[in-house]
Design a protein around this motif. Structure first.
Motif, mmCIF file in Angstrom:
data_model
loop_
_atom_site.group_PDB
_atom_site.id
_atom_site.type_symbol
_atom_site.label_atom_id
_atom_site.label_comp_id
_atom_site.label_asym_id
_atom_site.label_seq_id
_atom_site.Cartn_x
_atom_site.Cartn_y
_atom_site.Cartn_z
ATOM 1 N N ALA A 1 -4.207 -19.134 -0.844
ATOM 2 C CA ALA A 1 -5.413 -18.489 -1.356
ATOM 3 C C ALA A 1 -5.586 -18.705 -2.859
ATOM 4 C CB ALA A 1 -5.382 -16.988 -1.043
ATOM 5 N N PHE A 2 -4.470 -18.763 -3.591
ATOM 6 C CA PHE A 2 -4.504 -18.988 -5.038
ATOM 7 C C PHE A 2 -4.066 -20.433 -5.286
ATOM 8 C CE2 PHE A 2 -4.278 -14.458 -4.678
ATOM 9 C CZ PHE A 2 -4.924 -13.943 -5.791
ATOM 10 N N GLU A 3 -4.986 -21.342 -5.146
ATOM 11 C CA GLU A 3 -4.629 -22.762 -5.177
ATOM 12 C C GLU A 3 -4.112 -23.198 -6.543
ATOM 13 O OE1 GLU A 3 -7.179 -25.566 -2.693
ATOM 14 O OE2 GLU A 3 -8.601 -23.976 -3.254
ATOM 15 N N VAL A 4 -3.209 -24.183 -6.504
ATOM 16 C CA VAL A 4 -2.695 -24.777 -7.730
ATOM 17 C C VAL A 4 -2.923 -26.287 -7.672
ATOM 18 C CG1 VAL A 4 -0.956 -23.016 -8.186
ATOM 19 C CG2 VAL A 4 -0.379 -24.984 -6.731
ATOM 20 N N ALA A 5 -2.942 -26.898 -8.844
ATOM 21 C CA ALA A 5 -3.052 -28.352 -8.956
ATOM 22 C C ALA A 5 -1.978 -28.842 -9.917
ATOM 23 C CB ALA A 5 -4.441 -28.755 -9.456
ATOM 24 N N GLU A 6 -1.588 -30.095 -9.743
ATOM 25 C CA GLU A 6 -0.545 -30.665 -10.581
ATOM 26 C C GLU A 6 -1.151 -31.364 -11.787
ATOM 27 O OE1 GLU A 6 2.779 -34.117 -9.907
ATOM 28 O OE2 GLU A 6 2.686 -32.504 -8.399
ATOM 29 N N VAL A 7 -0.530 -31.139 -12.934
ATOM 30 C CA VAL A 7 -0.970 -31.812 -14.152
ATOM 31 C C VAL A 7 -0.552 -33.276 -14.081
ATOM 32 C CG1 VAL A 7 -0.751 -31.919 -16.663
ATOM 33 C CG2 VAL A 7 -0.847 -29.695 -15.507
ATOM 34 N N ASP A 8 -1.512 -34.162 -14.266
ATOM 35 C CA ASP A 8 -1.243 -35.593 -14.215
ATOM 36 C C ASP A 8 -1.216 -36.155 -15.636
ATOM 37 O OD1 ASP A 8 -0.736 -38.042 -13.129
ATOM 38 O OD2 ASP A 8 -2.809 -38.442 -12.513
ATOM 39 N N LEU B 1 -6.135 -23.004 -10.049
ATOM 40 C CA LEU B 1 -7.563 -23.294 -10.087
ATOM 41 C C LEU B 1 -8.344 -21.985 -10.172
ATOM 42 C CD1 LEU B 1 -7.827 -26.064 -7.337
ATOM 43 C CD2 LEU B 1 -7.272 -26.301 -9.769
ATOM 44 N N ARG B 2 -9.605 -22.108 -10.608
ATOM 45 C CA ARG B 2 -10.439 -20.922 -10.673
ATOM 46 C C ARG B 2 -10.738 -20.426 -9.262
ATOM 47 N NH1 ARG B 2 -13.318 -24.158 -14.559
ATOM 48 N NH2 ARG B 2 -14.972 -24.539 -13.022
ATOM 49 N N GLY B 3 -11.117 -19.188 -9.166
ATOM 50 C CA GLY B 3 -11.439 -18.592 -7.876
ATOM 51 C C GLY B 3 -11.114 -17.115 -7.870
ATOM 52 N N ARG B 4 -10.002 -16.755 -8.487
ATOM 53 C CA ARG B 4 -9.643 -15.352 -8.688
ATOM 54 C C ARG B 4 -9.516 -15.106 -10.189
ATOM 55 N NH1 ARG B 4 -7.581 -12.702 -4.055
ATOM 56 N NH2 ARG B 4 -8.310 -13.879 -2.235
ATOM 57 N N SER B 5 -9.735 -13.885 -10.600
ATOM 58 C CA SER B 5 -9.691 -13.575 -12.030
ATOM 59 C C SER B 5 -8.273 -13.707 -12.583
ATOM 60 C CB SER B 5 -10.211 -12.157 -12.285
ATOM 61 O OG SER B 5 -9.285 -11.203 -11.797
ATOM 62 N N GLU B 6 -8.226 -13.978 -13.875
ATOM 63 C CA GLU B 6 -6.930 -14.059 -14.549
ATOM 64 C C GLU B 6 -6.187 -12.733 -14.442
ATOM 65 O OE1 GLU B 6 -4.439 -13.247 -18.162
ATOM 66 O OE2 GLU B 6 -6.433 -12.446 -17.714
ATOM 67 N N THR C 1 -6.322 -10.547 -11.968
ATOM 68 C CA THR C 1 -5.747 -10.408 -10.628
ATOM 69 C C THR C 1 -4.504 -11.272 -10.478
ATOM 70 O OG1 THR C 1 -7.914 -9.923 -9.669
ATOM 71 C CG2 THR C 1 -6.201 -10.677 -8.164
ATOM 72 N N LEU C 2 -4.571 -12.501 -10.997
ATOM 73 C CA LEU C 2 -3.409 -13.390 -10.929
ATOM 74 C C LEU C 2 -2.216 -12.784 -11.676
ATOM 75 C CD1 LEU C 2 -4.801 -17.009 -11.367
ATOM 76 C CD2 LEU C 2 -3.203 -16.239 -9.614
ATOM 77 N N ALA C 3 -2.466 -12.272 -12.872
ATOM 78 C CA ALA C 3 -1.382 -11.686 -13.664
ATOM 79 C C ALA C 3 -0.774 -10.487 -12.939
ATOM 80 C CB ALA C 3 -1.904 -11.273 -15.030
ATOM 81 N N GLU C 4 -1.628 -9.670 -12.338
ATOM 82 C CA GLU C 4 -1.136 -8.504 -11.606
ATOM 83 C C GLU C 4 -0.318 -8.944 -10.395
ATOM 84 O OE1 GLU C 4 -2.812 -4.226 -9.855
ATOM 85 O OE2 GLU C 4 -4.213 -5.788 -10.509
ATOM 86 N N LEU C 5 -0.780 -9.979 -9.712
ATOM 87 C CA LEU C 5 -0.056 -10.489 -8.553
ATOM 88 C C LEU C 5 1.351 -10.937 -8.931
ATOM 89 C CD1 LEU C 5 0.130 -11.667 -5.621
ATOM 90 C CD2 LEU C 5 -0.818 -13.773 -6.588
ATOM 91 N N TYR C 6 1.445 -11.751 -9.970
ATOM 92 C CA TYR C 6 2.763 -12.256 -10.381
ATOM 93 C C TYR C 6 3.686 -11.110 -10.787
ATOM 94 C CZ TYR C 6 1.958 -17.295 -10.163
ATOM 95 O OH TYR C 6 1.759 -18.587 -9.718
ATOM 96 N N GLY C 7 3.137 -10.136 -11.489
ATOM 97 C CA GLY C 7 3.963 -9.000 -11.899
ATOM 98 C C GLY C 7 4.488 -8.205 -10.717
ATOM 99 N N ARG D 1 10.073 -17.456 -0.337
ATOM 100 C CA ARG D 1 9.435 -18.756 -0.132
ATOM 101 C C ARG D 1 8.217 -18.619 0.782
ATOM 102 N NH1 ARG D 1 13.378 -21.344 2.245
ATOM 103 N NH2 ARG D 1 12.540 -21.093 4.361
ATOM 104 N N ASP D 2 8.393 -17.886 1.886
ATOM 105 C CA ASP D 2 7.271 -17.687 2.809
ATOM 106 C C ASP D 2 6.144 -16.900 2.149
ATOM 107 O OD1 ASP D 2 8.764 -19.016 4.690
ATOM 108 O OD2 ASP D 2 9.353 -17.218 5.804
ATOM 109 N N LEU D 3 6.518 -15.923 1.329
ATOM 110 C CA LEU D 3 5.507 -15.109 0.661
ATOM 111 C C LEU D 3 4.679 -15.961 -0.302
ATOM 112 C CD1 LEU D 3 4.170 -12.432 -0.021
ATOM 113 C CD2 LEU D 3 6.086 -11.923 -1.561
ATOM 114 N N TRP D 4 5.358 -16.757 -1.130
ATOM 115 C CA TRP D 4 4.622 -17.581 -2.095
ATOM 116 C C TRP D 4 3.804 -18.670 -1.394
ATOM 117 C CZ3 TRP D 4 2.985 -16.271 -6.459
ATOM 118 C CH2 TRP D 4 3.725 -15.475 -7.336
ATOM 119 N N ASP D 5 4.327 -19.226 -0.303
ATOM 120 C CA ASP D 5 3.537 -20.214 0.441
ATOM 121 C C ASP D 5 2.226 -19.602 0.920
ATOM 122 O OD1 ASP D 5 5.438 -22.153 0.074
ATOM 123 O OD2 ASP D 5 6.313 -22.002 2.076
#
Length: 366
Positions: free
Chosen positions: A153-160, A229-234, A236-242, A144-148
């Protein structure tokens, strides 16, 4: 005992020779130090400060038995890669599952993950991982602390959803392969993964609120979903999650402190498929092995919840005794012994060992 050193030993049997006494005390010392996780960290710190990188680590007291089980199982014809077939129809699918589950870490360790995070300018997340290497933190809180820290840095937004139409910030749309794509953060069990969803933009709105309407032809997008949100490449994001997913898997399925127990159980499972291990003897040896593996699984869950250093030491020592007993039974079967001194589910387990692993009290003896 003072700290981790055996200081005063009284021998009840005076017939134990001095040389044997010395050897036994040395084995106890080695067991205590091998179970104490802080030694690994102290050695890493010494190396980081320019210390002796070649300092030998205290060997596990199970190492000789592990080497024997590996050597003898292969010599007796066991073939772990063949035994891993989950489609086997001989009634011993549990051996295949055990070999898969005990085969070892499948991903990244704490040090490597920390280095990767810091190299990608995720310093706060790297600090969370760094602390986990020296502090006993429940896995759930650590993740939890790690993902927070990561989501700072890797911001997210909620779909409305407004009037049956999905609306998202325009900055949530990524251009991937010349297609408008959302990168959705999806929860899977205790972890998270990244899902790519191609969308179609709706008609441009007059409202200047920075949002756009989108349509998902696959109907996978839902209101309340979190998208990056944009800011880091797709990439990099994929590598991070993996990497984070693999790190989480190692913490829960192959904890470093139980490595010697896990490896011994792996070769015990392999030995159960040696050609000479057959019939009723194999059934009983397999049942004893399954009992030992169940204790290992319980210990993994206990570690994930967080335990004191002393509790972990007792748990580790208990598992070493239990896994060694299961290994000897498996070896007897692999060597072709036609009878073994065990009737399932009576793998010899001390009451205090059971309590150390399960976290209960020692059962009173009648």
């Amino acid at each position: 005992m003072i700290d981790l050193n055996v200081d005063d030993v009284r021998w009840l049997d005076k017939r134990v020779a001095p040389a044997d006494q010395e050897a036994l005390v040395e084995r106890i010392d080695r067991a205590l130090w091998a179970a104490y996780e802080a030694e690994d960290q102290a050695e890493e710190d010494a190396g980081a400060e320019g210390g002796d990188d070649d300092k030998p680590k205290a060997p596990s007291p199970l190492q000789d038995l592990i080497d024997l089980m590996e050597r003898r199982s292969l010599a007796l014809g066991a073939r772990p890669e063949t035994s891993k077939d989950l489609g086997r129809t001989d009634g011993y699918q549990e051996i295949a599952r055990a070999l898969h589950e005990l085969s070892g870490p499948s991903g990244i360790g704490a040090e490597d993950l920390q280095n990767w995070l810091e190299s990608n300018h995720l310093m706060n997340a790297g600090e969370v991982v760094s602390r986990s290497r020296t502090e006993a933190v429940p896995v759930q809180r650590l993740m939890r602390d790690l993902w927070d820290s990561i989501l700072e840095a890797f911001e997210v937004a909620e779909v409305d959803e407004v009037g049956g139409t999905f609306r998202i910030p325009e900055t949530a749309i990524h251009d991937i392969g010349n297609h408008d794509t959302l990168l959705e953060r999806v929860q899977e069990g205790d972890g998270y993964s990244l899902r790519r969803i191609r969308v179609e933009r709706g008609d441009e709105d007059d409202d200047d609120d920075g949002t756009v309407s989108v349509d998902d032809p696959t109907d996978r997008l839902t209101a309340g979903a979190l998208v990056h949100l944009r800011g880091r490449s797709e990439r990099t994001l994929a590598e991070l999650y993996g990497k984070v997913r693999a790190f989480h898997h190692n913490l829960t399925n192959a904890p470093k402190i139980l490595q010697d127990v896990r490896v011994l159980l792996y070769w015990s499972a392999a030995m159960l498929d040696a050609p000479l291990c057959q019939g009723e003897v194999k059934s009983r040896a397999t049942a004893a092995f399954e009992q030992a593996r169940a204790y290992y699984d319980t210990a993994r869950r206990q570690l994930a919840e967080g335990r004191t250093v002393d509790a972990v030491r007792r748990m580790h020592e208990a598992l070493r005794r239990i896994s060694a007993a299961a290994a000897e039974i498996a070896r007897s079967c692999g060597e072709g012994q036609i009878d073994i001194d065990v009737t399932p589910p009576h793998l010899p387990v001390r009451p205090e060992d059971k309590a150390a692993i399960e976290g209960g009290q020692v059962e009173a003896r009648p």
